[in-house]
Design a protein around this motif. Structure first.
Motif, PDB file in Angstrom:
ATOM      1  N   MET A 149       0.812  -1.219   0.000  1.00 64.55           N
ATOM      2  CA  MET A 149       0.000   0.000   0.000  1.00 64.55           C
ATOM      3  C   MET A 149       0.843   1.266   0.000  1.00 64.55           C
ATOM      4  SD  MET A 149      -3.156  -0.911   0.094  1.00 64.55           S
ATOM      5  CE  MET A 149      -3.978  -2.476   0.402  1.00 64.55           C
ATOM      6  N   ASP A 152      -0.036   4.746   4.720  1.00 61.04           N
ATOM      7  CA  ASP A 152      -1.431   5.134   4.916  1.00 61.04           C
ATOM      8  C   ASP A 152      -1.599   5.570   6.371  1.00 61.04           C
ATOM      9  OD1 ASP A 152      -2.012   4.269   2.343  1.00 61.04           O
ATOM     10  OD2 ASP A 152      -3.580   2.896   2.930  1.00 61.04           O
ATOM     11  N   GLU A 166      -6.520   3.630   2.674  1.00 63.79           N
ATOM     12  CA  GLU A 166      -7.572   2.664   2.380  1.00 63.79           C
ATOM     13  C   GLU A 166      -6.929   1.291   2.284  1.00 63.79           C
ATOM     14  OE1 GLU A 166      -9.410   3.103  -1.473  1.00 63.79           O
ATOM     15  OE2 GLU A 166     -10.980   1.669  -1.026  1.00 63.79           O
ATOM     16  N   GLU A 302     -10.939   8.768  -2.532  1.00 62.66           N
ATOM     17  CA  GLU A 302     -12.288   9.298  -2.734  1.00 62.66           C
ATOM     18  C   GLU A 302     -12.970   9.737  -1.438  1.00 62.66           C
ATOM     19  OE1 GLU A 302     -11.154   6.156  -3.381  1.00 62.66           O
ATOM     20  OE2 GLU A 302     -12.569   4.626  -2.752  1.00 62.66           O
ATOM     21  N   GLU A 349     -13.369   0.151  -7.726  1.00 61.04           N
ATOM     22  CA  GLU A 349     -12.287   0.551  -8.640  1.00 61.04           C
ATOM     23  C   GLU A 349     -12.601   0.267 -10.114  1.00 61.04           C
ATOM     24  OE1 GLU A 349     -10.422   2.549  -7.470  1.00 61.04           O
ATOM     25  OE2 GLU A 349     -10.456   2.132  -5.318  1.00 61.04           O
ATOM     26  N   TYR A 402      -8.702  -2.783 -11.143  1.00 61.88           N
ATOM     27  CA  TYR A 402      -9.045  -1.544 -11.835  1.00 61.88           C
ATOM     28  C   TYR A 402      -9.447  -1.799 -13.286  1.00 61.88           C
ATOM     29  CZ  TYR A 402      -7.331   1.459  -8.040  1.00 61.88           C
ATOM     30  OH  TYR A 402      -7.179   2.097  -6.841  1.00 61.88           O
TER      31      TYR A 402
END
Ligand code: ARG
Ligand code: ZN
Length: 473
Positions: A149, A152, A166, A302, A349, A402
């Protein structure tokens, strides 16, 4: 907050009072086990995320941050309802020190292990009981470092901080039932030094001096929000303010970043307006975006009503509206309709990537068909072996989720036709607004709205490990 909870509690009450006109077997307080709530909500990829035994309705967060010492001091008041007969229950909290915890004003004997804060009420909380938890806490927040990741969490910057991540971020700055399945409304109060700008989610409802060179801003999030979407951002920012469709628009661009970024962020309402023509009405009562200058963050997120963008998307002065369209599409798919489990992530995604294709075509770029063909032709063999409908933790934000996710939507559109396709994705946004959904529920809706049997189709595109045949238009 969970849709249907109130109904369940009501039925349970009817059963207790001797009323039997219900077919659903609902556990009565005498048959529901008495014990501690689970330390996880039951997510296969993140077993300790969230907790069992209660459902949060609202978080009232009162947080003070001192950029000089990097110390965060908070009071969280959490309004929840017991969904089991609880002798104890957990909240998630990563780092930070708890000074006190009470349940309805009585000491709740806080204890800690790993990222769990265990609270034990003076007497058990019966199923259906509403209660208020107050946790006072402080400390220097500790980010999460998951190799797949990056970094975060609550990230300190030289002049402030950014809460971004996330799935993992929320518990690094407030005690929380940290899973998108338990969405809740929020009031967020942030106290920071005068002269710094502060942003959070939703509508800013107040700003007032707090004494000692500090100010407090208050933010109201009236639509249920998944915990990872909550944010607070502090620092030197240029502030862009306005209204669109009668809704407040509030954005921030880190003051060190070039002013050319502002024009792109100003297009937020225009992009929301375009996406609304494809997905249905914009779900929230505010909008905006925040561009941060923290080189450790290479992604955008988001955050509900106010996505956060790494400045990396704006370097070189190119068109960043594609990433803006991606994060704004998540307001429908991800934020209003949230995943039921993290393994459902393609529903976020894949949809947001498909929105990039729609926006690109709308802007006069390649058509969605051309983007699909290009993606289909250039996707590596490894991706066809990696099913977006069942990603590992490491692949949660990988190419397959994605791009194979987005290709799945275009393949669906080719299979069922434009009318049924847009009915499906709009119904998904409408029927599950402010709630959750999983992949099987999406398949069921797609079959309903198209009148076609789509099990095999979705199996191939979402769960297969070989390249599907090129769909024929
Ligand atoms: N949902 C984000 C997006 O829109 C992905 C963020 C994942 N990255 C992370 N470090 N957690 O693409
Ligand atoms: Zn995304």
């Amino acid at each position: 907050m969970r849709v249907g909870l109130v109904a369940v509690v009501t039925v349970a009450a009817l059963v207790v009072s001797g009323c039997t006109h219900t077919q659903t077997p609902v556990p009565t307080p005498s048959t529901v086990s008495l014990g501690p709530g689970a330390d996880g909500i039951g997510d296969s990829l993140y077993p300790s995320a969230g907790n069992g035994g209660y459902d949060v309705g609202n978080y009232d967060l009162d947080v003070r941050y001192d950029p000089a010492s990097k110390v965060l001091t908070g009071t969280a008041v959490i309004s929840a309802t017991a969904t089991a007969n609880l002798t104890a229950f957990d909240l998630d909290l990563h780092g930070l020190t708890v000074a006190s915890a009470t349940i309805d004003g009585a000491d709740a004997k806080p204890s800690r292990h790993a990222d769990e804060l265990v609270l034990t009420p003076a007497s058990r909380l019966p199923i259906g009981r509403q209660f208020h938890v107050t946790v006072k806490y402080s400390g220097v927040p500790v980010p999460y470092t998951d190799p797949s990741m990056g970094i975060d969490g609550f990230l300190a910057t030289p002049d402030g901080a950014t809460a971004i991540g996330e799935p993992e971020v929320a518990a690094s700055w407030y005690p929380v039932n940290d899973h998108p399945r338990d969405k809740a409304t929020y009031t967020i109060k942030i106290t920071a030094p005068d002269g710094l700008q502060v942003f959070s989610n939703g509508v800013r409802t107040g700003s007032e001096p707090a004494g000692g060179g500090l100010s407090t801003t208050t933010w109201s999030v009236t639509s249920p929000m998944a915990s990872y979407l909550a944010t607070m951002v502090i620092g030197h920012y240029r502030v862009l303010e306005g209204t669109a469709d009668g809704k407040p628009v509030l954005s921030g661009i880190d003051a060190r970043l070039p002013a050319t970024i502002d024009a792109q962020i100003r297009r937020t309402p225009e992009i929301v307006g375009y996406l609304a023509t494809q997905f249905g009405p914009y779900p929230f009562d505010a909008m905006g975006g925040i561009v941060i200058d923290d080189d450790r963050v290479h992604f955008a997120l988001e955050n509900q009503t106010r996505p956060i963008y790494s400045n990396a998307f704006f370097r070189g002065g190119g068109d960043a509206t594609v990433v803006i369209a991606h994060e704004l599409a998540h307001q429908w798919y991800g934020d209003s309709v949230s995943v039921n489990s993290w393994v459902d992530i393609w529903l976020n995604e894949g949809f947001a990537t498909y929105a990039e294709w729609l926006w690109t075509a709308h802007q006069g770029g390649p058509t969605v068909e051309a983007t699909f063909d290009d993606t289909y032709d250039n996707t590596s063999a490894a991706v066809w072996q990696s099913p977006p409908g069942n990603p590992s933790k490491r692949e949660l934000f990988g190419y397959s989720v994605y791009y194979r996710g987005a290709m799945t939507l275009e393949a669906l559109r080719i299979k069922v036709g434009d009318d049924a396709f847009f009915r499906i994705i709009q119904d998904w946004a409408k029927q599950r607004a402010f709630g959750n959904g999983d992949t099987q529920q999406f398949i069921t809706l797609a079959e309903h709205d198209s009148g076609q049997q789509l099990d095999a189709f979705f199996h191939t595109w979402l769960f297969g490990t070989t390249k599907p045949l090129r769909p024929t238009r």
